[in-house]
Design a protein around this motif. Structure first.
Motif, PDB file in Angstrom:
ATOM      1  N   GLY A 137       0.827  -1.204   0.000  1.00 19.31           N
ATOM      2  CA  GLY A 137       0.000   0.000   0.000  1.00 19.31           C
ATOM      3  C   GLY A 137       0.860   1.252   0.000  1.00 19.31           C
ATOM      4  O   GLY A 137       0.556   2.226  -0.695  1.00 19.31           O
ATOM      5  N   LYS A 197       1.544   4.087  -4.086  1.00 20.11           N
ATOM      6  CA  LYS A 197       0.857   5.378  -3.940  1.00 20.11           C
ATOM      7  C   LYS A 197       0.928   6.107  -5.280  1.00 20.11           C
ATOM      8  O   LYS A 197       1.978   6.146  -5.920  1.00 20.11           O
ATOM      9  CB  LYS A 197       1.539   6.215  -2.872  1.00 20.11           C
ATOM     10  CG  LYS A 197       1.408   5.644  -1.480  1.00 20.11           C
ATOM     11  CD  LYS A 197       0.644   6.591  -0.625  1.00 20.11           C
ATOM     12  CE  LYS A 197       0.626   6.086   0.799  1.00 20.11           C
ATOM     13  NZ  LYS A 197      -0.639   5.696   1.246  1.00 20.11           N
ATOM     14  N   GLY A 209      -7.402   4.821  -9.709  1.00 22.53           N
ATOM     15  CA  GLY A 209      -6.311   4.780  -8.732  1.00 22.53           C
ATOM     16  C   GLY A 209      -5.080   5.549  -9.140  1.00 22.53           C
ATOM     17  O   GLY A 209      -4.140   5.684  -8.360  1.00 22.53           O
ATOM     18  N   ALA A 268      -2.591  -7.071  -6.114  1.00 25.14           N
ATOM     19  CA  ALA A 268      -1.982  -5.811  -5.670  1.00 25.14           C
ATOM     20  C   ALA A 268      -2.294  -4.686  -6.656  1.00 25.14           C
ATOM     21  O   ALA A 268      -2.642  -3.568  -6.247  1.00 25.14           O
ATOM     22  CB  ALA A 268      -0.467  -5.976  -5.512  1.00 25.14           C
ATOM     23  N   THR A 303      -6.118  -3.873  -6.268  1.00 18.41           N
ATOM     24  CA  THR A 303      -6.470  -3.271  -4.985  1.00 18.41           C
ATOM     25  C   THR A 303      -5.943  -1.852  -4.846  1.00 18.41           C
ATOM     26  O   THR A 303      -6.673  -0.951  -4.420  1.00 18.41           O
ATOM     27  CB  THR A 303      -5.910  -4.128  -3.829  1.00 18.41           C
ATOM     28  OG1 THR A 303      -6.503  -5.423  -3.907  1.00 18.41           O
ATOM     29  CG2 THR A 303      -6.200  -3.505  -2.476  1.00 18.41           C
ATOM     30  N   HIS A 304      -4.698  -1.644  -5.194  1.00  9.78           N
ATOM     31  CA  HIS A 304      -4.072  -0.359  -4.916  1.00  9.78           C
ATOM     32  C   HIS A 304      -4.171   0.641  -6.058  1.00  9.78           C
ATOM     33  O   HIS A 304      -4.121   1.854  -5.816  1.00  9.78           O
ATOM     34  CB  HIS A 304      -2.608  -0.562  -4.521  1.00  9.78           C
ATOM     35  CG  HIS A 304      -2.464  -1.377  -3.276  1.00  9.78           C
ATOM     36  ND1 HIS A 304      -2.838  -0.921  -2.040  1.00  9.78           N
ATOM     37  CD2 HIS A 304      -2.024  -2.637  -3.085  1.00  9.78           C
ATOM     38  CE1 HIS A 304      -2.613  -1.852  -1.130  1.00  9.78           C
ATOM     39  NE2 HIS A 304      -2.125  -2.904  -1.742  1.00  9.78           N
TER      40      HIS A 304
END
Length: 187
Positions: free
Chosen positions: A57, A61, A103, A135, A138-139
């Motif tokens: 996480g 970014k 995202g 990953a 999700t991120h």
């Protein structure tokens, strides 16, 4: 994304286990050529399993600013992992990419870190591909994503069928790339 907990590393227990293994294999761990082996092997495994400690996480970014939503694909990222069934290495390369969505976009090195984080764990290739895909989803919440791992497994080359050099491919696609993947994901 359900990530694995960070296991604690016990150097003394690791070194004792290597000493016991050497004895079990009929070797003298106190012989001059083997006396530093338990320490070296413990350090090797501490490095080899460092992926459990990566916070994905924090790594994934988004970059600041308004970036064009163009496909981001990194090809042939080298990796070495460890088969959880035999503690034998498997190595190969990963092609991963995504089409930015809500995202945002991340730095290119962050994608390499995702591959490394999952490779530096006890693994099977199929799970590793799914973890990388999870990953990304999700991120980054991309409009599309792809993961392609190609690796050679020493457990297959050195034991059992003893067939070296046979690559194993695991490919996962999502979003709009599921039905129309870009060229790097077509094998």
């Amino acid at each position: 994304m359900a990530d694995s907990p960070v296991p604690s590393f016990d150097r003394a227990a690791s070194e004792a286990a290597v000493r016991a293994l050497l004895r079990g294999l009929g070797q003298d761990p106190d012989a001059p050529e083997l006396e530093d082996t338990p320490s070296r092997v413990a350090e090797f495994w501490a490095e080899r399993l460092a992926g459990y400690g990566v916070d994905l996480g924090a790594e994934l970014k988004p970059l600041p600013g308004d970036l064009s939503p163009v496909p981001v694909i990194l090809e042939r990222i080298p990796f070495v992992s460890t088969c959880e069934h035999h503690l034998a290495p498997f190595e190969g390369h990963a092609t991963i990419g995504y089409l930015p969505g809500e995202g945002g976009t991340v730095g290119l090195s962050k994608l390499v870190r995702v591959v490394q984080a999952y490779a530096w764990r006890l693994q099977v290739q199929e799970r590793m591909a799914q973890q990388i895909a999870d990953a990304l989803q999700t991120h980054l919440r991309p409009a599309a994503w792809g993961v392609d791992l190609v690796a050679v497994h020493t457990c297959m080359a050195h034991r059992g069928v003893k067939t070296p050099g046979v690559p194993v491919r695991t490919t996962l696609m999502g979003g709009i790339w599921r039905t129309d993947p870009p060229a790097p994901f077509r094998g």
